[in-house]
Design an enzyme around this catalytic site. Structure first.
Site, PDB file in Angstrom:
ATOM      1  N   ARG A 116       0.810  -1.222   0.000  1.00 51.69           N
ATOM      2  CA  ARG A 116       0.000   0.000   0.000  1.00 51.69           C
ATOM      3  C   ARG A 116       0.840   1.266   0.000  1.00 51.69           C
ATOM      4  O   ARG A 116       0.369   2.337  -0.351  1.00 51.69           O
ATOM      5  CB  ARG A 116      -0.908   0.031   1.229  1.00 51.69           C
ATOM      6  N   ASP A 160       8.110  26.001  10.148  1.00 57.13           N
ATOM      7  CA  ASP A 160       8.320  24.966   9.135  1.00 57.13           C
ATOM      8  C   ASP A 160       8.411  25.641   7.779  1.00 57.13           C
ATOM      9  O   ASP A 160       7.621  26.544   7.478  1.00 57.13           O
ATOM     10  CB  ASP A 160       7.151  23.970   9.104  1.00 57.13           C
ATOM     11  N   HIS A 209      23.775  29.304   4.074  1.00 54.85           N
ATOM     12  CA  HIS A 209      23.123  30.322   4.885  1.00 54.85           C
ATOM     13  C   HIS A 209      23.279  30.080   6.386  1.00 54.85           C
ATOM     14  O   HIS A 209      23.300  28.955   6.836  1.00 54.85           O
ATOM     15  CB  HIS A 209      21.626  30.375   4.568  1.00 54.85           C
ATOM     16  N   LYS A 229      18.308  23.640  12.423  1.00 52.77           N
ATOM     17  CA  LYS A 229      17.424  23.160  11.356  1.00 52.77           C
ATOM     18  C   LYS A 229      17.364  21.640  11.354  1.00 52.77           C
ATOM     19  O   LYS A 229      18.394  20.972  11.463  1.00 52.77           O
ATOM     20  CB  LYS A 229      17.931  23.631   9.983  1.00 52.77           C
ATOM     21  N   TYR A 270      11.856  21.735   6.082  1.00 56.47           N
ATOM     22  CA  TYR A 270      12.667  21.824   7.290  1.00 56.47           C
ATOM     23  C   TYR A 270      12.007  22.651   8.380  1.00 56.47           C
ATOM     24  O   TYR A 270      11.215  23.539   8.114  1.00 56.47           O
ATOM     25  CB  TYR A 270      14.069  22.343   6.994  1.00 56.47           C
ATOM     26  N   ASP A 325      23.686  34.194  -2.878  1.00 53.79           N
ATOM     27  CA  ASP A 325      24.560  33.041  -2.693  1.00 53.79           C
ATOM     28  C   ASP A 325      25.833  33.172  -3.532  1.00 53.79           C
ATOM     29  O   ASP A 325      26.916  32.786  -3.097  1.00 53.79           O
ATOM     30  CB  ASP A 325      23.824  31.756  -3.033  1.00 53.79           C
TER      31      ASP A 325
END
Length: 183
Positions: free
Chosen positions: A25, A50, A64, A73, A133, A170
């Site tokens: 399943r 979240d 980061h 985290k 996360y 970044d």
């Protein structure tokens, strides 16, 4: 306990492998249990937010961290696969500037705990990936910093063979020797 904990090269960064129960399943696993997390991963941690992101192949998000209001985290992938990385940004740590990385995927169900004091990022290895996360503090853009993903002193072994797709912040990350760090 419904999961196993594996240590990484960075003692405080931990891989969590849940017990997955499956049959014809589908499957079931407990992705978070506050009591078990406190007993076996990190005591006294409270998650306040979240987050969920979706990215395409070759997108690199990171590295980061928040210099004030640092975030712990708990990260996982719910679709696809990423290579996830934490870098120790604590000047007083024996592992300052070192990194740990792990493949996280919807298939392996692994999670990674990255405590406050670490830079965090990932690169997408599948055609797309959805990344979810929990954080221990809220996002404060004025306190967010980026460590350069390709800093030669840190020397992360990204499992990619082309230049990643980066956000401007970044691409403009700081090298370790010029980055703001934790005491």
């Amino acid at each position: 306990m419904a999961f196993d904990v594996r240590l990484t090269e960075l003692a405080d960064v931990k891989i969590i492998e849940p017990a997955v129960f499956g049959d014809a399943r589908g499957f079931f696993f407990e992705s978070f249990n506050a009591r078990e997390f406190s007993m076996h991963i990190a005591h006294g941690v409270e998650f306040v937010q979240d987050n969920h992101s979706r990215s395409s192949y070759g997108v690199l998000r990171g590295m980061h961290y928040q210099i004030q209001h640092p975030q712990g985290k708990l990260v996982r992938v719910i679709h696809g696969e990423v290579f996830d990385v934490a870098v120790d940004m604590r000047l007083s740590s024996e592992t300052f500037g070192k990194w740990a990385g792990v493949r996280l995927s919807a298939e392996n169900h692994r999670q990674l705990w990255i405590p406050p004091g670490f830079a965090h990022g990932f690169v997408v290895l599948s055609s797309t990936a959805e990344f979810a996360y929990k954080t221990t503090d809220y996002w404060f853009p004025e306190h967010e910093r980026s460590l350069l993903w390709s800093d030669q002193e840190v020397d992360i072994a990204w499992p990619i063979d082309a230049e990643p797709v980066l956000a401007p912040k970044d691409a403009a990350g700081k090298q370790l020797y010029e980055a703001e760090c934790f005491a």
